[in-house]
Design an enzyme around this catalytic site. Structure first.
Site, PDB file in Angstrom:
ATOM      1  N   ASN A   9     -32.989   5.258 -10.014  1.00 54.52           N
ATOM      2  CA  ASN A   9     -32.885   3.528 -10.438  1.00 54.52           C
ATOM      3  C   ASN A   9     -33.539   2.203  -9.326  1.00 54.52           C
ATOM      4  OD1 ASN A   9     -31.553   1.426 -11.049  1.00 54.52           O
ATOM      5  ND2 ASN A   9     -29.137   2.083  -9.977  1.00 54.52           N
ATOM      6  N   TRP A  10     -34.525   2.677 -10.026  1.00 54.61           N
ATOM      7  CA  TRP A  10     -35.299   1.267  -9.026  1.00 54.61           C
ATOM      8  C   TRP A  10     -35.000  -0.540  -9.351  1.00 54.61           C
ATOM      9  CZ3 TRP A  10     -40.768   1.955 -11.064  1.00 54.61           C
ATOM     10  CH2 TRP A  10     -41.442   3.394 -10.870  1.00 54.61           C
ATOM     11  N   LYS A  11     -33.507  -0.207  -9.894  1.00 54.60           N
ATOM     12  CA  LYS A  11     -33.171  -1.706  -9.886  1.00 54.60           C
ATOM     13  C   LYS A  11     -33.640  -2.676 -10.140  1.00 54.60           C
ATOM     14  CE  LYS A  11     -29.299   0.273  -6.886  1.00 54.60           C
ATOM     15  NZ  LYS A  11     -28.274   0.593  -5.693  1.00 54.60           N
ATOM     16  N   HIS A  94     -23.002   0.335 -13.882  1.00 52.32           N
ATOM     17  CA  HIS A  94     -23.690   0.856 -12.754  1.00 52.32           C
ATOM     18  C   HIS A  94     -22.624   0.004 -12.307  1.00 52.32           C
ATOM     19  CE1 HIS A  94     -25.484   0.833  -9.168  1.00 52.32           C
ATOM     20  NE2 HIS A  94     -25.904   1.628  -9.003  1.00 52.32           N
ATOM     21  N   GLU A  96     -22.910  -2.012  -9.918  1.00 49.42           N
ATOM     22  CA  GLU A  96     -23.892  -3.462  -9.402  1.00 49.42           C
ATOM     23  C   GLU A  96     -23.363  -4.210 -10.718  1.00 49.42           C
ATOM     24  OE1 GLU A  96     -27.308  -1.887  -8.038  1.00 49.42           O
ATOM     25  OE2 GLU A  96     -26.237  -1.556  -6.512  1.00 49.42           O
ATOM     26  N   GLU A 166     -20.829   8.054  -8.351  1.00 53.21           N
ATOM     27  CA  GLU A 166     -21.294   6.909  -7.563  1.00 53.21           C
ATOM     28  C   GLU A 166     -20.242   6.666  -7.013  1.00 53.21           C
ATOM     29  OE1 GLU A 166     -25.468   6.154  -8.542  1.00 53.21           O
ATOM     30  OE2 GLU A 166     -24.761   4.383  -9.247  1.00 53.21           O
ATOM     31  N   GLY A 172     -26.243   1.688  -1.186  1.00 50.70           N
ATOM     32  CA  GLY A 172     -26.701   1.705  -0.254  1.00 50.70           C
ATOM     33  C   GLY A 172     -26.552   1.321   1.239  1.00 50.70           C
ATOM     34  N   SER A 212     -26.355   6.803  -1.974  1.00 51.04           N
ATOM     35  CA  SER A 212     -27.465   6.747  -0.912  1.00 51.04           C
ATOM     36  C   SER A 212     -27.389   8.436  -0.193  1.00 51.04           C
ATOM     37  CB  SER A 212     -26.261   6.585   1.109  1.00 51.04           C
ATOM     38  OG  SER A 212     -26.749   5.566   0.986  1.00 51.04           O
ATOM     39  N   GLY A 233     -31.320   5.401  -5.226  1.00 54.31           N
ATOM     40  CA  GLY A 233     -31.864   4.107  -5.472  1.00 54.31           C
ATOM     41  C   GLY A 233     -32.800   3.840  -4.219  1.00 54.31           C
ATOM     42  N   GLY A 234     -32.732   3.153  -3.752  1.00 53.35           N
ATOM     43  CA  GLY A 234     -33.321   3.100  -2.174  1.00 53.35           C
ATOM     44  C   GLY A 234     -34.382   4.458  -2.254  1.00 53.35           C
TER      45      GLY A 234
HETATM   46  P1  PGA Z   1     -28.514   3.820  -3.144  1.00 50.09           P
HETATM   47  O1  PGA Z   1     -28.680   3.953  -4.702  1.00 50.09           O
HETATM   48  O2  PGA Z   1     -29.467   5.364  -3.031  1.00 50.09           O
HETATM   49  O3  PGA Z   1     -29.930   2.967  -3.170  1.00 50.09           O
HETATM   50  O4  PGA Z   1     -27.343   3.932  -2.040  1.00 50.09           O
HETATM   51  C1  PGA Z   1     -27.718   4.617  -5.391  1.00 50.09           C
HETATM   52  C2  PGA Z   1     -27.526   3.780  -7.338  1.00 50.09           C
HETATM   53  O5  PGA Z   1     -26.858   2.808  -6.663  1.00 50.09           O
HETATM   54  O6  PGA Z   1     -27.860   4.304  -8.006  1.00 50.09           O
END
Ligand code: PGA
Length: 250
Positions: A9-11, A94, A96, A166, A172, A212, A233-234
């Site tokens: 997930n490159w956000k 998601h 967010e 999640e 994050g 994470s 994500g990250g």
């Molecule tokens: P993260 O993000 O790996 O940076 O915690 C995961 C996500 O939001 O899908």
């Protein structure tokens, strides 16, 4: 046996050139002997990334969609547009999006239904907040989110959905759920699917963990029975760490 899926997930990160070189590194560093691999860039990056991965084992998904087919919906994107651009999957709900953009279980349901109807695989995200967990509400929150997202779906529709668990407090933050704690929620989700539908659907559905995931915790997480891969994500923004996570899913 469920084949694992690792989704990046490159956000709201990366420019066009960065995205192309990351996608190309992922294609070159991996092959189709491991898990399924999915990249979810922002809308504008989908066509250039698709161009890079075309013909390879890497698939492209979007981070969101809108349920209407077309119309005066400034800033939104339709399932047809995503399909046209070569997407196979779409992330839905998601945390967010729920937290900052007003998404609710009801919008998640409509978006999931649209994705299924148009032929995109929805990756439906669920997760509890820290407060939910501390107050012992994890199980109820997750069951509510899933039952509302899949409300009125028939078995053959539900079977196409990918679920991403999640925990909001793990996204994050560098704080990962322990493999045991994640497994507990995953097995509870699978049990819910079995009770609502049947054993075959429950055994086939893929439940990803997200929050994470890093190369150093991925192996342990993916060795849990009900964890069928990850939404990363990250660590998906760097080719080497994403590759290490893909390798951990073997
Ligand atoms: P993260 O993000 O790996 O940076 O915690 C995961 C996500 O939001 O899908």
């Amino acid at each position: 046996m469920r084949r694992k899926l690792i989704a990046g997930n490159w956000k709201m990160f990366l420019g066009i050139e960065e995205a192309k070189s990351l996608a190309s590194a992922v294609v070159n560093l991996t092959d189709n002997n491991g898990p399924d691999i999915l990249l979810c860039p922002s809308f504008i990056l989908i066509p250039p990334v698709q161009e890079v991965v075309r013909g390879s084992h890497v698939r492209v998904g979007a981070q969101n969609l809108y349920w209407e087919e077309k119309g005066a919906y400034t800033g939104e994107i339709s399932a047809m547009m995503l399909l046209d651009a070569g997407c196979t999957h779409v992330l839905i709900g998601h945390s967010e999006r729920r937290q900052y953009f007003g998404e609710t279980d009801s919008t998640v349901r409509r978006k999931t239904a649209t994705a299924l109807e148009k032929g995109l695989i929805p990756v439906v995200c669920v997760g509890e907040t820290l407060e939910d967990r501390e107050e012992g509400r994890t199980e109820t929150v997750i069951e509510n989110q899933i039952s509302r997202a899949l409300e009125r779906f028939k078995a053959e529709e539900a079977a196409k959905v990918v679920i991403a668990y999640e925990p909001v407090w793990a996204i994050g933050t560098g704080q990962t759920a322990t493999p045991e704690a994640a497994q507990e929620v995953h097995s509870q989700i699978r049990r819910w699917i079995k009770d609502r539908y049947d054993k075959e659907i429950a055994d086939g559905i893929r439940i990803l963990y997200g929050g994470s995931i890093k190369p150093d915790n991925a192996t342990e997480l993916f060795s849990e029975e009900d964890i069928d891969g990850g939404l990363v994500g990250g660590a998906s923004l760097n080719a080497d760490s994403f590759k290490a996570i893909i390798d951990a899913a073997g």
